[in-house]
Design an enzyme around this catalytic site. Structure first.
Site, PDB file in Angstrom:
ATOM      1  N   ASP A 214       0.833  -1.197   0.000  1.00 20.53           N
ATOM      2  CA  ASP A 214       0.000   0.000   0.000  1.00 20.53           C
ATOM      3  C   ASP A 214       0.874   1.257   0.000  1.00 20.53           C
ATOM      4  OD1 ASP A 214      -2.801   0.946   0.327  1.00 20.53           O
ATOM      5  OD2 ASP A 214      -2.038   1.820   2.178  1.00 20.53           O
ATOM      6  N   GLU A 264      16.095 -13.997  -0.331  1.00 18.56           N
ATOM      7  CA  GLU A 264      16.532 -15.058   0.589  1.00 18.56           C
ATOM      8  C   GLU A 264      15.612 -16.268   0.483  1.00 18.56           C
ATOM      9  OE1 GLU A 264      16.858 -13.990   4.733  1.00 18.56           O
ATOM     10  OE2 GLU A 264      17.815 -12.085   4.204  1.00 18.56           O
TER      11      GLU A 264
HETATM   12  C1  NOJ Z   1      -4.622   2.770  -0.963  1.00 14.89           C
HETATM   13  C2  NOJ Z   1      -5.692   1.761  -0.738  1.00 14.89           C
HETATM   14  O1  NOJ Z   1      -5.974   1.111  -1.951  1.00 14.89           O
HETATM   15  C3  NOJ Z   1      -6.877   2.499  -0.189  1.00 14.89           C
HETATM   16  O2  NOJ Z   1      -8.019   1.688  -0.126  1.00 14.89           O
HETATM   17  C4  NOJ Z   1      -6.505   3.045   1.164  1.00 14.89           C
HETATM   18  O3  NOJ Z   1      -7.586   3.814   1.660  1.00 14.89           O
HETATM   19  C5  NOJ Z   1      -5.269   3.945   1.074  1.00 14.89           C
HETATM   20  N1  NOJ Z   1      -4.233   3.336   0.298  1.00 14.89           N
HETATM   21  C6  NOJ Z   1      -4.723   4.246   2.445  1.00 14.89           C
HETATM   22  O4  NOJ Z   1      -4.192   3.095   3.028  1.00 14.89           O
END
Ligand code: NOJ
Length: 551
Positions: A214, A264
């Site tokens: 993310d 690894e």
């Molecule tokens: C991107 C994710 O896809 C989204 O759903 C989320 O709200 C934001 N990042 C923050 O983590």
């Protein structure tokens, strides 16, 4: 029994098709109205039949769910609403037995304000070691009553919130690029990197095949946290970001370290572990930096998702990606839908209401014919439209709340899947009469898209995806390799893959002569010989000696 698939090759990810499971909306095994890991497990044969190479699970960690799991309170557990670690282990084992890879979501830019790290930071007060894990700063103004800088959060409002100190007085501020419940971690503090190293190993030891990362262009902020010349950039759109808060050069060291951890594990059994980043940066060239050979294996290429339904826009986007990204030695990671975006059927509908599904079908065939990897978001294979008329009081997306009800963006693509039957819960929820209603209401028209109907109708989206995936798996032309643009009618994109596989998409509304004689191998709509109808894509095998240009 383990079923051998293309996924058994070392670099399985390079042209894999991964299915994104938004766990809370996939299948509910307990009757509480929320999808769970046992539900995903029950759905694995369905995904195997569809023909994808693996799954990506959206966050299932313990969380207060202010942002549906992207606010992680414990990186090594499973939220009881989704199951437990034992269920997770069973899911991984079942998936891998069926030849499906398992990717999990990891959220390193921020955690939950309920994570023990943040609780300790609040309790230990200014100057403590625990505060160094986050971005705490004194406020401006006479009494520190103003935020430390002018940055805005992606989801609306200031990127700073003020805390009440242990003595009960208003005190320091902390940074959050999303909601206040998602404090940003300070990656300049070595303990953060060390913790994530252990977290990666925890899940790799449990057998996962990789991670969807993310906010992978986040993590580092300008060390001085100065005012931004464009403080609203983050709030405005995906294409504009605060240059002081995103895409800082130091982030690449993190990906090098994570890649080394994966290597690894690869060294031990010969199979790659995949790092796929959610990378939102302004240009394909910047994007390419994230997939250099010692960094992430892949990064979602969102430009295709944001491209208008226009052959020039698609061609430009595809060409840039192939030049800049494939040039690094990685492959492009195509994506048309995900849990943050309006679904293609609705997005491509434009002014009219009838062409959305045809265009979405055509786009799917286009994506599956491109060199590289592709991600399919659950429900995409059912041709689910966006649910655009959810009442305000059921919306859960923090963006809606934090923009003063201005932006209703992400609930409409997260409505629980329809599996069977004529009425909600459409087989989504187990448990009969006593069961809770699905966590977002399903409209009546979901009946038309239920999986049982889709499976029995050979003209359904499901069959198009299934047939496209099967051909992709079996035709060597659709693996890695060059793409050669062909000269065609105006408003049409056509390219050749490998030796003689031609894909063409008619972006217009009127029929045009097909670029290839004969009956297509697969088409997104009725496609008589020699004709390519409007809003339609098709694949042909041709012996035509083409007069194209390489990408
Ligand atoms: C991107 C994710 O896809 C989204 O759903 C989320 O709200 C934001 N990042 C923050 O983590």
């Amino acid at each position: 029994m383990h079923i051998a698939t293309a996924a058994d090759t070392q670099h399985w990810w390079r042209d894999a098709v991964i299915y994104q499971v938004y766990v809370r909306s996939f299948l509910d095994s307990t009757g509480d109205g929320i999808g769970d890991l046992a539900g995903v497990r029950a759905g694995l044969p369905y995904l195997r039949k569809l023909g994808v190479d693996g799954i990506w699970l959206s966050p299932f960690y313990p969380s207060p769910h202010h942002d549906h799991g992207y606010d992680v309170a414990d990186y090594r557990g499973v939220d009881p609403v989704f199951g437990d670690l034992r269920e997770f282990d069973h899911l991984v084992a079942d998936a891998q037995r069926l030849g499906l890879k398992v990717l999990i979501d990891i959220v390193p830019n921020h955690c939950s304000s309920e994570h023990a790290w943040f609780r300790a930071a609040l309790a230990d007060g200014p100057g403590s070691e625990a505060r160094k894990r986050f971005h705490f700063a004194e406020g401006r103004g006479e009494n520190g009553e103003l935020p430390p800088n002018n940055w805005h959060a992606m989801f609306g409002g200031s990127a700073w919130s003020r805390v009440t100190e242990p003595d009960g007085e208003p005190g320091q501020w902390y940074l959050h690029l999303f909601t206040p419940e998602q404090p940003d971690l300070n990656w300049r503090d070595p303990s953060v990197a060390a913790s994530f190293d252990e977290i990666l190993r925890f899940w790799l030891d449990r057998g996962v095949d990789g991670f969807r990362i993310d906010v992978a262009a986040g993590l580092f902020k300008n060390a001085e946290l100065p005012d931004s010349p464009d403080p609203m950039a983050d709030e405005r759109s995906r294409d504009s970001v605060n240059p002081l808060a995103w895409n800082q050069p130091e982030v690449h060291d993190v990906w090098r370290q994570w890649r080394a951890v994966c290597e690894e594990y690869t060294a031990a059994d010969g199979l790659d572990r995949l790092l796929v980043g959610e990378v939102s940066v302004p240009t394909a060239r910047e994007h390419a930096k994230y997939v250099r050979p010692d960094e992430l294996h892949q990064a979602f290429f969102f430009d295709l998702l944001s491209a208008d339904w226009d052959h020039d826009a698609f061609r430009k986007t595809i060409s840039e990606a192939l030049t800049d990204i494939a040039g690094t030695g990685s492959t492009v990671t195509w994506v048309l839908n995900n849990h943050d975006q309006v679904r293609t059927v609705t997005r491509y509908a434009g002014e009219t209401t009838t062409v959305g599904p045809s265009r979405a079908r055509a786009a799917a065939l286009l994506m599956l014919a491109l060199p590289g990897a592709a991600y399919v978001y659950q429900g995409e294979e059912l041709g689910l439209p966006e649910v655009v008329d959810l009442p305000d009081d059921v919306l859960t997306d923090p963006i809606f709340r934090r923009t003063g009800s201005r932006l209703r963006v992400r609930d409409g693509c997260r409505v629980p899947l329809p599996w069977s039957g004529q009425a909600s819960p459409f087989g989504f929820t187990a448990g009969g009469d006593g069961a809770a209603r699905p966590w977002l209401p399903q409209p009546e028209w979901f009946a038309e898209h239920a999986t049982d109907r889709a499976l029995s109708d050979t003209r359904s989206f499901w069959h198009l995806y299934r047939d496209g995936l099967a051909l992709r798996r079996n035709l060597p032309q659709l693996g890695e390799g060059p793409l050669r643009w062909l000269e065609t009618e105006p408003g049409v994109l056509a390219f050749e893959r490998g030796d003689g596989l031609v894909c063409a998409v008619n972006f217009g509304l009127e029929s045009v002569p097909a670029p290839v004689a004969g009956t297509p191998l697969l088409a997104s709509g009725d496609c008589p010989p020699g004709i390519l109808p409007g809003s339609t894509a098709a694949w042909w095998i041709s012996d035509l000696s083409t007069k194209g240009t390489s990408s």
